[in-house]
Design a protein around this motif. Structure first.
Motif, PDB file in Angstrom:
ATOM      1  N   UNK A   6      -0.287  14.979   4.232  1.00 37.88           N
ATOM      2  CA  UNK A   6       0.712  14.176   4.986  1.00 37.88           C
ATOM      3  C   UNK A   6       1.143  14.377   5.942  1.00 37.88           C
ATOM      4  N   UNK A   7       1.203  14.239   7.053  1.00 38.27           N
ATOM      5  CA  UNK A   7       2.051  13.951   8.514  1.00 38.27           C
ATOM      6  C   UNK A   7       3.321  13.049   8.179  1.00 38.27           C
ATOM      7  N   UNK A   8       3.896  14.011   9.456  1.00 35.08           N
ATOM      8  CA  UNK A   8       4.928  13.164   9.977  1.00 35.08           C
ATOM      9  C   UNK A   8       5.623  13.241  11.426  1.00 35.08           C
ATOM     10  N   UNK A  97       0.264  18.475   0.734  1.00 35.76           N
ATOM     11  CA  UNK A  97      -0.330  19.714   1.494  1.00 35.76           C
ATOM     12  C   UNK A  97       0.072  18.802   3.456  1.00 35.76           C
ATOM     13  N   UNK A  98      -0.294  19.984   4.587  1.00 33.83           N
ATOM     14  CA  UNK A  98      -0.198  19.331   5.653  1.00 33.83           C
ATOM     15  C   UNK A  98      -0.672  20.265   6.348  1.00 33.83           C
ATOM     16  N   UNK A  99      -0.446  20.221   8.021  1.00 34.47           N
ATOM     17  CA  UNK A  99      -0.373  20.678   9.002  1.00 34.47           C
ATOM     18  C   UNK A  99       0.834  22.257   9.661  1.00 34.47           C
ATOM     19  N   UNK A 100       1.008  23.249   9.049  1.00 32.68           N
ATOM     20  CA  UNK A 100       2.227  23.684   9.330  1.00 32.68           C
ATOM     21  C   UNK A 100       3.736  22.364   8.391  1.00 32.68           C
ATOM     22  N   UNK A 101       3.150  22.306   7.486  1.00 36.30           N
ATOM     23  CA  UNK A 101       3.873  21.231   6.508  1.00 36.30           C
ATOM     24  C   UNK A 101       4.307  22.339   6.051  1.00 36.30           C
ATOM     25  N   UNK A 102       4.987  23.968   5.833  1.00 38.42           N
ATOM     26  CA  UNK A 102       5.789  24.582   4.927  1.00 38.42           C
ATOM     27  C   UNK A 102       7.466  24.552   5.838  1.00 38.42           C
ATOM     28  N   UNK A 170      -0.133  10.876  16.618  1.00 37.23           N
ATOM     29  CA  UNK A 170       0.335  10.001  15.651  1.00 37.23           C
ATOM     30  C   UNK A 170      -0.494  10.183  14.092  1.00 37.23           C
ATOM     31  N   UNK A 171       1.270  10.243  13.610  1.00 42.48           N
ATOM     32  CA  UNK A 171       0.615  10.253  12.067  1.00 42.48           C
ATOM     33  C   UNK A 171      -0.420   9.845  10.848  1.00 42.48           C
ATOM     34  N   UNK A 172      -1.063   8.658  11.503  1.00 37.52           N
ATOM     35  CA  UNK A 172      -2.384   8.643  10.614  1.00 37.52           C
ATOM     36  C   UNK A 172      -2.897   9.768  10.711  1.00 37.52           C
ATOM     37  N   UNK A 173      -3.451   9.862  12.248  1.00 39.67           N
ATOM     38  CA  UNK A 173      -4.553  10.567  13.489  1.00 39.67           C
ATOM     39  C   UNK A 173      -4.399  12.046  12.730  1.00 39.67           C
ATOM     40  N   UNK A 174      -3.841  11.778  12.631  1.00 40.19           N
ATOM     41  CA  UNK A 174      -3.275  13.403  12.258  1.00 40.19           C
ATOM     42  C   UNK A 174      -3.432  14.470  11.006  1.00 40.19           C
ATOM     43  N   UNK A 175      -2.887  13.731   9.782  1.00 45.38           N
ATOM     44  CA  UNK A 175      -3.409  13.476   8.435  1.00 45.38           C
ATOM     45  C   UNK A 175      -5.011  13.662   8.360  1.00 45.38           C
TER      46      UNK A 175
END
Length: 189
Positions: A6-8, A97-102, A170-175
């Protein structure tokens, strides 16, 4: 294994005073994509909206205030999660699971649950998550001093992933980028 990539996109960088305006992701179970989602969200009415965050996200205040209210999106999101996880079974949860999500996305997502009156965030998710930025740090530690920064875009390029800069933030692209990077880093590609 159940993973929620996921991405926000948010209205600022502080989960306690800013809100979410986009939640995108991909549900992956045992390595197979089961479902992708992309919710536009009218942020919590008490959330501050920073102009810089809108600029980075490529949206206007008027656009995000016209999105479906957070309560409606929360209910849709919970319904989606409930298709794949039994929140009452302590052994059945997603890994986030994400990028810098923690350090960034997870606290925002947890705050989103709390703002919707749900104190049981960890009924859905394991408390430990998978941060693709940390995985990339291990792979690129010797090259890191030469890199201009460690943003998703930079790391994806360093790992040989072709990307479209116009679609970033855009969260959908970044994910999608995050999933490609995860697959490369874990040798799933």
């Amino acid at each position: 294994m159940k993973q929620l990539f996921f991405d926000l996109e948010t209205t600022g960088i502080c989960y306690w005073k800013h809100g979410i305006h986009q939640i995108s992701g991909e549900i992956v179970i045992d390595g197979e994509t089961r479902e992708c989602f992309d919710y536009k969200v009218r942020p919590n009415p008490r959330a501050q909206i920073e102009e810089e965050a809108l600029r980075v996200g490529g949206v206007t205040r008027e656009q995000i205030l016209a999105y479906p209210p957070m309560e409606e999106v929360y209910r849709s999101f919970i319904d989606l999660l409930g298709k794949y996880v039994d929140r009452y079974d302590k052994r059945d949860k997603f890994f986030l699971v994400g990028y810098n999500n923690a350090s960034f996305d997870n606290p925002f997502l947890k705050a989103f649950f709390v703002q919707n009156g749900d104190q049981y965030f960890y009924s859905w998710f394991w408390i430990n998550s998978i941060d693709v930025m940390v995985l990339a740090s291990q792979r690129l530690m010797l090259r890191r001093p030469e890199m201009k920064d460690f943003r998703l875009e930079t790391v994806a390029r360093e790992m040989g992933i072709k990307l479209d800069p116009a679609l970033l933030h855009d969260a959908s692209y970044d994910i999608r980028l995050t999933r490609m990077l995860y697959d490369k880093l874990t040798n799933h590609s």
